[in-house]
Design an enzyme around this catalytic site. Structure first.
Site, PDB file in Angstrom:
ATOM      1  N   ASP A 125       0.956  -1.273  -0.179  1.00 16.98           N
ATOM      2  CA  ASP A 125       0.055  -0.015  -0.208  1.00 16.98           C
ATOM      3  C   ASP A 125       0.742   1.174   0.041  1.00 16.98           C
ATOM      4  OD1 ASP A 125      -2.336  -1.553   0.095  1.00 16.98           O
ATOM      5  OD2 ASP A 125      -2.518  -1.468   2.126  1.00 16.98           O
ATOM      6  N   MET A 126       0.304   2.542  -0.518  1.00 20.95           N
ATOM      7  CA  MET A 126       1.255   3.771  -0.344  1.00 20.95           C
ATOM      8  C   MET A 126       0.362   4.300   0.670  1.00 20.95           C
ATOM      9  SD  MET A 126       3.848   5.136  -1.577  1.00 20.95           S
ATOM     10  CE  MET A 126       4.351   4.747  -3.235  1.00 20.95           C
ATOM     11  N   GLN A 155      -0.429   7.142  -6.175  1.00 21.93           N
ATOM     12  CA  GLN A 155      -1.921   7.945  -5.743  1.00 21.93           C
ATOM     13  C   GLN A 155      -1.909   9.171  -6.847  1.00 21.93           C
ATOM     14  OE1 GLN A 155       0.394   8.550  -2.374  1.00 21.93           O
ATOM     15  NE2 GLN A 155      -0.938   7.452  -0.890  1.00 21.93           N
ATOM     16  N   ARG A 176      -1.048  -0.666  -8.684  1.00 24.22           N
ATOM     17  CA  ARG A 176      -2.516  -0.392  -8.284  1.00 24.22           C
ATOM     18  C   ARG A 176      -2.459   1.200  -8.027  1.00 24.22           C
ATOM     19  NH1 ARG A 176      -3.679  -1.147  -2.279  1.00 24.22           N
ATOM     20  NH2 ARG A 176      -4.104  -3.419  -2.782  1.00 24.22           N
ATOM     21  N   GLY A 180      -5.776   8.472  -3.537  1.00 25.91           N
ATOM     22  CA  GLY A 180      -4.890   8.750  -2.426  1.00 25.91           C
ATOM     23  C   GLY A 180      -6.038   9.408  -1.362  1.00 25.91           C
ATOM     24  N   THR A 218     -10.774   2.077  -7.628  1.00 26.17           N
ATOM     25  CA  THR A 218     -11.855   3.452  -7.370  1.00 26.17           C
ATOM     26  C   THR A 218     -13.056   2.868  -7.336  1.00 26.17           C
ATOM     27  OG1 THR A 218     -12.383   5.348  -8.294  1.00 26.17           O
ATOM     28  CG2 THR A 218     -11.968   3.639  -9.989  1.00 26.17           C
ATOM     29  N   ARG A 280     -10.614   6.555   8.484  1.00 27.47           N
ATOM     30  CA  ARG A 280     -10.261   7.267   7.000  1.00 27.47           C
ATOM     31  C   ARG A 280     -11.301   6.664   6.155  1.00 27.47           C
ATOM     32  NH1 ARG A 280      -4.871   5.499   8.009  1.00 27.47           N
ATOM     33  NH2 ARG A 280      -4.734   3.644   6.839  1.00 27.47           N
ATOM     34  N   ARG A 281     -11.844   5.440   6.397  1.00 24.34           N
ATOM     35  CA  ARG A 281     -13.061   5.079   5.526  1.00 24.34           C
ATOM     36  C   ARG A 281     -14.140   5.873   5.789  1.00 24.34           C
ATOM     37  NH1 ARG A 281      -9.409   2.775   3.431  1.00 24.34           N
ATOM     38  NH2 ARG A 281      -9.628   4.522   2.253  1.00 24.34           N
TER      39      ARG A 281
HETATM   40  P1  FDA Z   1     -14.541   8.946  -4.238  1.00 20.50           P
HETATM   41  O1  FDA Z   1     -13.966   9.023  -2.973  1.00 20.50           O
HETATM   42  O2  FDA Z   1     -14.932   9.911  -5.044  1.00 20.50           O
HETATM   43  O3  FDA Z   1     -15.727   7.783  -4.279  1.00 20.50           O
HETATM   44  C1  FDA Z   1     -16.645   7.457  -5.265  1.00 20.50           C
HETATM   45  C2  FDA Z   1     -17.834   7.211  -4.500  1.00 20.50           C
HETATM   46  O4  FDA Z   1     -17.620   5.967  -3.716  1.00 20.50           O
HETATM   47  C3  FDA Z   1     -18.430   8.139  -3.528  1.00 20.50           C
HETATM   48  O5  FDA Z   1     -19.181   9.032  -4.076  1.00 20.50           O
HETATM   49  C4  FDA Z   1     -19.231   7.221  -2.743  1.00 20.50           C
HETATM   50  O6  FDA Z   1     -20.732   7.061  -3.257  1.00 20.50           O
HETATM   51  C5  FDA Z   1     -18.586   5.859  -2.500  1.00 20.50           C
HETATM   52  N1  FDA Z   1     -17.550   5.821  -1.532  1.00 20.50           N
HETATM   53  C6  FDA Z   1     -16.372   5.935  -1.538  1.00 20.50           C
HETATM   54  N2  FDA Z   1     -15.538   5.889  -0.134  1.00 20.50           N
HETATM   55  C7  FDA Z   1     -16.738   5.283   0.415  1.00 20.50           C
HETATM   56  C8  FDA Z   1     -16.881   5.064   1.909  1.00 20.50           C
HETATM   57  N3  FDA Z   1     -15.699   4.991   2.769  1.00 20.50           N
HETATM   58  N4  FDA Z   1     -18.193   4.851   2.194  1.00 20.50           N
HETATM   59  C9  FDA Z   1     -19.101   4.891   1.491  1.00 20.50           C
HETATM   60  N5  FDA Z   1     -19.221   5.166   0.131  1.00 20.50           N
HETATM   61  C10 FDA Z   1     -17.935   5.394  -0.286  1.00 20.50           C
HETATM   62  N6  FDA Z   1      -5.395   5.192  -0.677  1.00 20.50           N
HETATM   63  C11 FDA Z   1      -3.950   5.331  -0.344  1.00 20.50           C
HETATM   64  O7  FDA Z   1      -3.652   6.301  -0.323  1.00 20.50           O
HETATM   65  N7  FDA Z   1      -3.056   4.245  -0.491  1.00 20.50           N
HETATM   66  C12 FDA Z   1      -3.518   3.078  -0.663  1.00 20.50           C
HETATM   67  O8  FDA Z   1      -2.617   2.144  -0.705  1.00 20.50           O
HETATM   68  C13 FDA Z   1      -4.886   2.740  -1.044  1.00 20.50           C
HETATM   69  N8  FDA Z   1      -5.304   1.560  -1.410  1.00 20.50           N
HETATM   70  C14 FDA Z   1      -6.403   1.224  -1.895  1.00 20.50           C
HETATM   71  C15 FDA Z   1      -6.912   0.114  -2.169  1.00 20.50           C
HETATM   72  C16 FDA Z   1      -7.999  -0.154  -2.895  1.00 20.50           C
HETATM   73  C17 FDA Z   1      -8.491  -1.429  -3.372  1.00 20.50           C
HETATM   74  C18 FDA Z   1      -9.036   1.171  -3.041  1.00 20.50           C
HETATM   75  C19 FDA Z   1     -10.415   0.864  -3.896  1.00 20.50           C
HETATM   76  C20 FDA Z   1      -8.720   2.302  -2.491  1.00 20.50           C
HETATM   77  C21 FDA Z   1      -7.598   2.458  -1.878  1.00 20.50           C
HETATM   78  N9  FDA Z   1      -6.919   3.455  -1.308  1.00 20.50           N
HETATM   79  C22 FDA Z   1      -5.769   3.843  -0.974  1.00 20.50           C
HETATM   80  C23 FDA Z   1      -8.101   4.490  -1.078  1.00 20.50           C
HETATM   81  C24 FDA Z   1      -8.248   5.442  -2.382  1.00 20.50           C
HETATM   82  O9  FDA Z   1      -7.074   6.492  -2.385  1.00 20.50           O
HETATM   83  C25 FDA Z   1      -9.579   6.469  -2.011  1.00 20.50           C
HETATM   84  O10 FDA Z   1      -9.430   7.003  -0.877  1.00 20.50           O
HETATM   85  C26 FDA Z   1     -10.744   5.714  -2.267  1.00 20.50           C
HETATM   86  O11 FDA Z   1     -10.987   4.790  -3.105  1.00 20.50           O
HETATM   87  C27 FDA Z   1     -12.038   6.841  -2.552  1.00 20.50           C
HETATM   88  O12 FDA Z   1     -11.657   7.247  -3.631  1.00 20.50           O
HETATM   89  P2  FDA Z   1     -12.803   6.779  -5.086  1.00 20.50           P
HETATM   90  O13 FDA Z   1     -11.918   6.833  -6.245  1.00 20.50           O
HETATM   91  O14 FDA Z   1     -13.433   5.836  -4.629  1.00 20.50           O
HETATM   92  O15 FDA Z   1     -13.253   7.993  -5.204  1.00 20.50           O
END
Ligand code: FDA
Length: 300
Positions: A125-126, A155, A176, A180, A218, A280-281
């Site tokens: 992970d980053m 990221q 991946r 971010g 994403t 964070r989530r």
């Molecule tokens: P965005 O945040 O715009 O979300 C799109 C839509 O998804 C939202 O409008 C909402 O509907 C839904 N959604 C998103 N998050 C939600 C939540 N927590 N609860 C409910 N609904 C939600 N980051 C990082 O810095 N280092 C890393 O190593 C990783 N690793 C990683 C692995 C995987 C498999 C994923 C999917 C993500 C990561 N991330 C991460 C996190 C990533 O950087 C980012 O913060 C989240 O994926 C949210 O960004 P989205 O691209 O989903 O868009």
């Protein structure tokens, strides 16, 4: 994020942990290895792959980092024993990056060596920007010994990422790509949602065109739909990429991608150290404030 959500986010540190745990329950598989494995088994039955993360980060003691290293190895062995469709994700600060870079290198090397022996894969992970250079360096070094068994996360919110993609893609890195999640300054990170999306798609195109394997991580419909178009335009083989989502986020969209025959992997975190990840989530959840309030004022 709306004003009310921002307000509740700023108050999260004083929300009792038991409430945070209740609201964040959907994002973590549980505290035990058994719970983590059971979640992977369920996902596999739904036609979804997994990547398992033992929760923990920013470790300051050698003994703890060694324990985390052993736990990751144990997860790899258990996934193999059960024949699961799953690999491993690790955070380098849980393997001792804050303690000593060489110590962390040796721990990562042990984990990836085990993955190589079992025919598995480790994704580092980053974390936040103070760790970016060292994470890239350690993954590069371990890859020299195990080119097929370790890959990195980049990221799209970081301004440096396009140049990192160019350098690492030339080495055939397995990526991946995510937006971010950490709080970074405007000097080094794009702040505007549209700019992050543009950079994401620019970097994704570079990765595809260099022939690299990409985990498209994403839940953003704009990015998912654009990625699908880019895949179709390039007529990419389905073994060259996968979509990735987090446990508990956008399950319906995940199922629709699987139904369309896209390969999809869910990030499955489990462990006792659930608090940092859960917060964070929660902060990303557009309905977070409502969930927190309901949990505070409803009886279990
Ligand atoms: P965005 O945040 O715009 O979300 C799109 C839509 O998804 C939202 O409008 C909402 O509907 C839904 N959604 C998103 N998050 C939600 C939540 N927590 N609860 C409910 N609904 C939600 N980051 C990082 O810095 N280092 C890393 O190593 C990783 N690793 C990683 C692995 C995987 C498999 C994923 C999917 C993500 C990561 N991330 C991460 C996190 C990533 O950087 C980012 O913060 C989240 O994926 C949210 O960004 P989205 O691209 O989903 O868009």
């Amino acid at each position: 994020m709306g004003l009310f959500n921002r307000l509740v986010a700023s108050l999260l540190p004083i929300v009792p942990r038991s409430i945070v745990r209740r609201v964040a329950d959907r994002y973590i598989a549980g505290e035990t290895l058994e719970e983590g494995m059971a979640t992977v088994e369920r996902l596999n039955r739904e036609g979804t792959m997994a990547t398992v993360d033992v929760l923990g980060e920013f470790v300051k003691e050698r003994a703890v980092a060694e324990r985390e290293t052993n736990r990751s190895i144990r997860v790899l062995e258990e996934m193999r024993r059960r024949g699961l469709q799953s690999n491993l994700s690790v955070k380098l600060t849980s393997l001792g990056l804050d303690i000593d870079t060489e110590f962390c290198y040796r721990n990562l090397h042990r984990v990836v060596a085990c993955a190589a022996q079992l025919g598995s894969f480790v994704r580092t992970d980053m974390e936040n920007s103070p760790y970016t250079d060292r994470t890239i360096e350690l993954v590069r070094r371990v890859r020299r010994d195990f080119p097929e068994n370790v890959g990195i996360v980049l990221q799209a919110y970081l301004r440096r990422t396009e140049s990192d993609v160019r350098a690492l893609a030339a080495e055939g890195m397995n990526f991946r790509l995510c937006k971010g999640i950490y709080i970074e300054s405007e000097e080094i990170a794009f702040k505007d949602r549209g700019e992050v999306q543009q950079n994401y798609l620019r970097c994704l195109g570079l990765m595809f065109d260099a022939g690299c394997y990409v985990g498209i991580a994403t839940h953003d419909d704009v990015l998912i739909d654009s990625a699908k178009r880019m895949i179709a335009e390039r007529q990419l083989d389905r073994e060259r990429y996968e979509f990735q989502m987090l446990l508990g986020v956008r399950d319906a969209r995940r199922r629709s991608l699987v139904a369309e025959r896209y390969r999809l992997r869910v990030y499955v975190p489990f462990g006792e150290d659930w608090y940092g990840y859960s917060v964070r989530r929660l902060k990303e959840n557009p309905a977070m404030a409502g969930h927190v309030f309901r949990a505070m004022f409803s009886r279990r």
